[in-house]
Design an enzyme around this catalytic site. Structure first.
Site, PDB file in Angstrom:
ATOM      1  N   GLU A 135       0.799  -1.235   0.000  1.00  0.00           N
ATOM      2  CA  GLU A 135       0.000   0.000   0.000  1.00  0.00           C
ATOM      3  C   GLU A 135       0.833   1.287   0.000  1.00  0.00           C
ATOM      4  O   GLU A 135       0.620   2.188   0.808  1.00  0.00           O
ATOM      5  CB  GLU A 135      -1.005  -0.020   1.167  1.00  0.00           C
ATOM      6  CG  GLU A 135      -1.988  -1.174   1.025  1.00  0.00           C
ATOM      7  CD  GLU A 135      -2.955  -1.337   2.198  1.00  0.00           C
ATOM      8  OE1 GLU A 135      -2.887  -0.562   3.159  1.00  0.00           O
ATOM      9  OE2 GLU A 135      -3.772  -2.269   2.142  1.00  0.00           O
ATOM     10  N   GLU A 155      -6.351  -9.683  -3.439  1.00  0.00           N
ATOM     11  CA  GLU A 155      -7.163  -9.779  -2.210  1.00  0.00           C
ATOM     12  C   GLU A 155      -8.635  -9.564  -2.525  1.00  0.00           C
ATOM     13  O   GLU A 155      -9.353  -8.895  -1.787  1.00  0.00           O
ATOM     14  CB  GLU A 155      -6.716  -8.716  -1.192  1.00  0.00           C
ATOM     15  CG  GLU A 155      -5.241  -8.747  -0.867  1.00  0.00           C
ATOM     16  CD  GLU A 155      -4.823  -7.682   0.155  1.00  0.00           C
ATOM     17  OE1 GLU A 155      -5.707  -7.046   0.752  1.00  0.00           O
ATOM     18  OE2 GLU A 155      -3.617  -7.504   0.337  1.00  0.00           O
TER      19      GLU A 155
END
Ligand SMILES: *[C@@H]1O[C@H](CO)[C@@H](O)[C@H](O)[C@H]1NC(C)=O
Ligand SMILES: *[C@@H]1O[C@H](CO)[C@@H](O)[C@H](O)[C@H]1NC(C)=O
Ligand SMILES: *[C@@H]1O[C@H](CO)[C@@H](O)[C@H](O)[C@H]1NC(C)=O
Ligand SMILES: *[C@@H]1O[C@H](CO)[C@@H](O)[C@H](O)[C@H]1NC(C)=O
Ligand SMILES: *[C@@H]1O[C@H](CO)[C@@H](O)[C@H](O)[C@H]1NC(C)=O
Length: 938
Positions: free
Chosen positions: A713, A814
């Site tokens: 991220e 994900e």
């Protein structure tokens, strides 16, 4: 307690579908933040939503057998014509006891329980008992039978056989069966019997569950496993967790009275936020059963008016590991009782389980009145939503072309609207992608001036136009007024009653160009008021909106296109070359057993204690990623205290089943995910710690994880470069590559593909990747997390196209989708799987779990807590089946059989001279443009 490595996060991510302005999609980090206060005694549990279950006081499916595992001695049981006593296998396991039924003189003598008041005729009951036999007169094995004795007022007593099992000495067996009563006897007795006279019958537990999904099975006995739940017996069976507890009939000069009954209890003299009131429920909870928890709580004292209270399970496993399972979280107040609700499921067999309440700051009392923990009611599957006249592709915005002045529009707040000209005549690209050829826009736009708040802008009420469960695409052109300076966010917002839903947003840095906004939304609860408005730039900045379109998306129309595309890009021409010319003309059938395209899931350490979970996982996935177990805060929650045990065990499961694993993640750049000890390091020590993390992890697992998410991220955080300099990220990639050159190194981020986050647009992701590559980072793959809401295929595809120009493999790493309705959830999942599988840049799809209560998002599971596959799960399995190729025909005169199919494992069946031969072959992925030739020997 005291070691974070032992912490177990049931629900380790939290994501809300409808976002409030304060907790918008853009501000919620997609993975769980690590607590800022980790210390030896502090436990942290991400919250479960308090909107979760509506089935509270009703019990639809609980064990109608009282004292089913003899926790309260032989209470409620009766030894008919014989004797019974209890034994514990060892003093260490006092709760793990079983009944011994002895001095039996007849086959039919055994242990019984009257269940008359709990049985309803017409309902189906499932029986599951754990039984054994013993005694000197036992010869090898004996039968144990479950029977119902039905007594009638005016007719003869009947006996109903339920199930039989054969048991040998020293072994426990399950006795499983079902029954339904068509009439209503005067008395119903359940009993276990069967072994020859003189043989002892052993009983460990008995479950009789009502399968009925209606509310017919509600009884006065509530199935609560909590002892003394209403404190009628004082504080017996309760204790303080690190603090004292007290009984009250009232408090605060009579202002605080029990919610119900005569008493409530408090946890008092608390000095830590984990202190609270607890009860040991070891032996009364069973693994693999879902429990629902509900309590009434409030707080008192220390001048605190509001604080969250959490219900938590502390679980100790037989190998002495500890887990903390967050069950429920509610905002409690000092002014009234608040209900706390949640659910949990134990995967393994714990040796000890304690439920407790915790959370408020030290000095504040936790008040509790009534705690209920019982087998969770089965939630009936959602019916498919009925949508009449969805009007796909039709814009629901009134006077979108502004041919009628500002009619239909109103200014939200004190701003001023006016119509101007000079905006684009063409539709924004994302709308064009979905709608196809379309008439041009009018060239008029609506300008909003005199804005004194960021939320001010043009608005419309669309309450009567939006339909429940329909996915809407949002599309518009926007531009800032003259003289504005960036960056400014412009956002299409939906006000759904008091909640805010993001319909897409864009960041603008100039006052000259028109920019596209694209997004999507869906409403799943009937709303009294739905308003759309455009907002976002700082007060004082005027902006213009042109061609706002909100239209229902026909997902199935696009599926047809995607199927054709999939056949083109994923299949390969295959030639089977037979080595014997005598086979010419023979009939062959080819059947694919496995598609080798990577489809994986997230798994967690405790999941693998549940054999049902493992079975579904190994059967349906060929890749895995570990939810938390490889993260730095898990492997080294405290400095120097390394824990690779959980990851090792997960990796072993993968290895044993030929499942490849992604390493997630080496670092995580978002501040609140970094554990305290790392935050407290100075630059030199942090540099060393980063180096040790890399060498420790990558040397240990060299060659074993095929991918690594190197620094998670990076578009949403910058913890490491902020402290160690701008070359830190590239250096992480370089070092990782040196340590394990076999691993493909990924960037991994969220909200890339859905148009709703201006920090992580595909353009920004491309810029970041190119920047890292310029610094020498060996990036091998692009991870798109894929925690998406109401996906629209062309919007997702457009993001994939933009990333695809980099030439790197793209993985969904994900993926999860969420809808209250399983059919809509199934549709969302199908949209994502089909878009991914039809896109040439995508090389793998990982979903972020599939089992209820072990997902990061609510309403996103494919398999219910107790193992039932739901509609979303079925859709997933159907897709997997669709992606297997089959063919049949005759061997041609070249001794060949040709077909087109997906890479993977196949079976070929050849029948010659009434002899059937079955062989396996494998079609490699490779260059799909080239035919793949398989020599076949018969
Ligand atoms: C619950 O409390 C009662 C009264 O103290 C006690 O007799 C009983 O053994 C307790 N049960 C358990 C399981 O501790
Ligand atoms: C409680 O809080 C109020 C308002 O914050 C404050 O005025 C008062 O002094 C506090 N009382 C105590 C005992 O701390
Ligand atoms: C503008 O849209 C309305 C429908 O909202 C349509 O009736 C009208 O013809 C359009 N006007 C122009 C000039 O396109
Ligand atoms: C809007 O602002 C302009 C100046 O920026 C001012 O001239 C005008 O009177 C304002 N209009 C209203 C309705 O407040
Ligand atoms: C795992 O894969 C290897 C090589 O591809 C193969 O030989 C082996 O049989 C597979 N094992 C299982 C359990 O599928």
């Amino acid at each position: 307690m005291g070691n974070l490595s032992a912490f177990f996060f049931t629900i380790f991510k939290h994501h809300k579908k409808l976002n409030t302005l304060q907790r918008s999609k853009e501000t919620a980090s997609m993975e769980i933040p690590i607590p800022s206060t980790i210390n030896g005694n502090d436990s942290f549990h991400p919250q479960t939503s308090n909107e979760l279950s509506s089935a509270t006081s009703k019990s639809l499916n609980y064990n109608i057998i009282h004292n089913h595992n003899f926790f309260n001695g032989l209470h409620s049981w009766y030894a008919n014509g014989c004797d019974a006593f209890l034994v514990s296998p060892s003093p260490e396991e006092p709760c793990n006891r079983h009944a011994v039924v002895t001095n039996r003189n007849e086959h039919w003598q055994g242990l019984e329980q009257d269940i008359t008041t709990k049985i309803l005729s017409g309902s189906r009951y499932t029986v599951s008992a754990r039984v054994g036999v013993s005694g000197e007169r036992l010869q090898g094995e004996a039968d144990v039978i479950a029977t119902l004795k039905l007594e009638y007022q005016h007719s003869e007593t009947k006996f109903l056989f339920i199930a039989k099992t054969t048991v040998s000495s020293e072994k426990w067996e399950n006795l499983d069966g079902t029954f339904t009563l068509s009439d209503k006897p005067e008395r119903v007795v359940f009993y276990l019997e069967g072994p020859a006279p003189g043989v002892n019958l052993l009983v460990e537990s008995v479950l009789v569950l009502c399968d009925d999904t209606t509310s017919r099975c509600i009884f006065s006995e509530d199935g609560n496993i909590i002892l003394n739940p209403e404190f009628e017996d004082g504080v017996n069976n309760w204790s303080g967790r690190g603090c004292k507890i007290a009984l009250h009939s009232s408090m605060g000069d009579g202002k605080i009275l029990p919610k119900s009954g005569k008493f409530f209890a408090s946890a008092t003299e608390r000095t830590q936020n984990w202190n609270g009131i607890q009860q040991d429920i070891s032996g009364r909870v069973q693994r693999k059963l879902a429990y629902e928890v509900s309590a009434f709580v409030r707080i008192f004292g220390n001048n605190v008016t509001s604080s969250s209270i959490r219900a938590t399970l502390w679980v100790q496993t037989p190998d002495s590991r500890e887990q903390y399972i967050g069950i429920a979280n509610s905002q409690a107040t000092d002014s009234d009782w608040v209900q706390l609700q949640g659910k949990f499921l134990l995967n393994g067999s714990p040796s000890k389980v304690v439920i407790y309440l915790e959370g408020p700051p030290s000095g504040t009392d936790i008040l509790l009145d009534g705690l209920m923990v019982k087998h969770a009611a089965k939630i009936p599957p959602s019916p498919p939503p009925v949508v009449e006249n969805p009007d796909y592709g039709v814009n629901i915005i009134a006077n979108s072309n502004l041919s009628d002045g500002t009619n239909g529009w109103f200014p939200l707040g004190s701003c001023v609207l006016s119509v101007m000209t000079g905006s684009p005549h063409i539709l924004p690209p994302a709308a064009r992608d979905t709608l196809g050829p379309h008439e041009p826009l009018s060239g008029r736009c609506i300008q909003t001036a005199n804005r004194t708040q960021t939320w001010m802008g043009p608005a419309q009420m669309i309450t009567d136009k939006v339909k429940l469960y329909v996915t809407y695409q949002v599309s518009a052109w926007v531009r800032l007024g003259p003289g504005a300076t960036g960056p400014q966010n412009v956002n299409v917002a939906l006000g759904v009653d008091s909640q805010w839903v993001n319909g897409g947003q864009v960041e603008i840095n100039d006052a000259y160009q028109w920019h596209e906004i694209c997004g999507s939304f869906r409403i799943e609860k009937q709303a009294a008021k739905v308003m759309v408005y455009i907002q976002g730039p700082a007060a004082g900045i005027s902006f213009m909106v042109a061609g706002l379109q909100i239209f229902a998306v026909d997902r199935h129309a696009r599926f047809r296109h995607l199927k054709r595309q999939t056949d083109k890009i994923r299949k390969r021409d295959v030639t089977l070359k037979f080595d014997s010319s005598s086979l010419h003309g023979t009939m062959v059938a080819v059947k694919q057993t496995q598609n080798s395209f990577p489809i994986g899931s997230c798994i967690g350490r405790t999941n693998i204690d549940n054999e049902d979970f493992v079975l579904f996982f190994v059967k349906n996935f060929n890749w895995a990623v570990f939810g938390n177990e490889l993260k730095w805060y898990w492997t080294e929650s405290q400095r120097g205290n390394l824990n690779y045990k959980d990851a090792d065990e997960l990796l072993k499961l993968c290895d044993d089943n030929n499942i490849s694993a992604r390493g997630h993640c080496i670092f995580w750049d978002v501040d609140n995910t970094v554990q305290d000890w790392i935050k407290n390091l100075d630059k030199t020590d942090l540099t060393t710690a980063v180096k040790n993390r890399l060498t420790g992890l990558l040397n240990r697992y060299k060659g074993r994880f095929k991918h690594y998410d190197v620094n998670n991220e990076m578009l949403h955080g910058s913890f490491y470069p902020d402290r160690l300099g701008q070359d830190t990220r590239a250096n992480m990639f370089k070092t990782a590559n040196q340590l394990d050159p076999s691993a493909i190194l990924f960037v991994n981020d969220y909200h890339i593909e859905d148009g709703c986050d201006t920090r992580s647009t595909p353009e920004k992701y491309v810029t970041q990747i190119l920047g890292l590559e310029q610094q020498g980072a060996p990036i091998g793959g692009i991870g798109i997390q894929g925690h998406i809401d109401s996906p629209v295929g062309p919007v997702v595809c457009s993001a994939l196209d933009k990333l695809g120009v980099l030439g790197l493999p793209i993985w969904f790493t994900e993926l999860d989708v969420s809808s209250i309705n399983e059919h809509i959830r199934a549709d969302d999942l199908e949209v994502m799987f089909r878009e991914a599988f039809a896109h040439p840049a995508v090389e793998g799809i990982m979903i972020w779990g599939f089992w209820e209560l072990f997902m990061s998002r609510e309403n996103s599971h494919l398999v219910n807590a107790e193992g039932e596959i739901n509609e979303a799960g079925n859709r997933f399995l159907e897709l997997k089946k669709e992606w297997l190729s089959h063919a049949h025909g005759h061997v041609d005169d070249q001794c060949e059989f040709k077909f087109r199919g997906f890479p993977g494992t196949y079976e070929i069946v050849v029948v010659t001279d009434s002899k059937k031969t079955v062989k396996q072959f494998f079609v490699e992925n490779g260059d799909l443009d080239l035919p793949f030739v398989v020599p076949v020997h018969f």
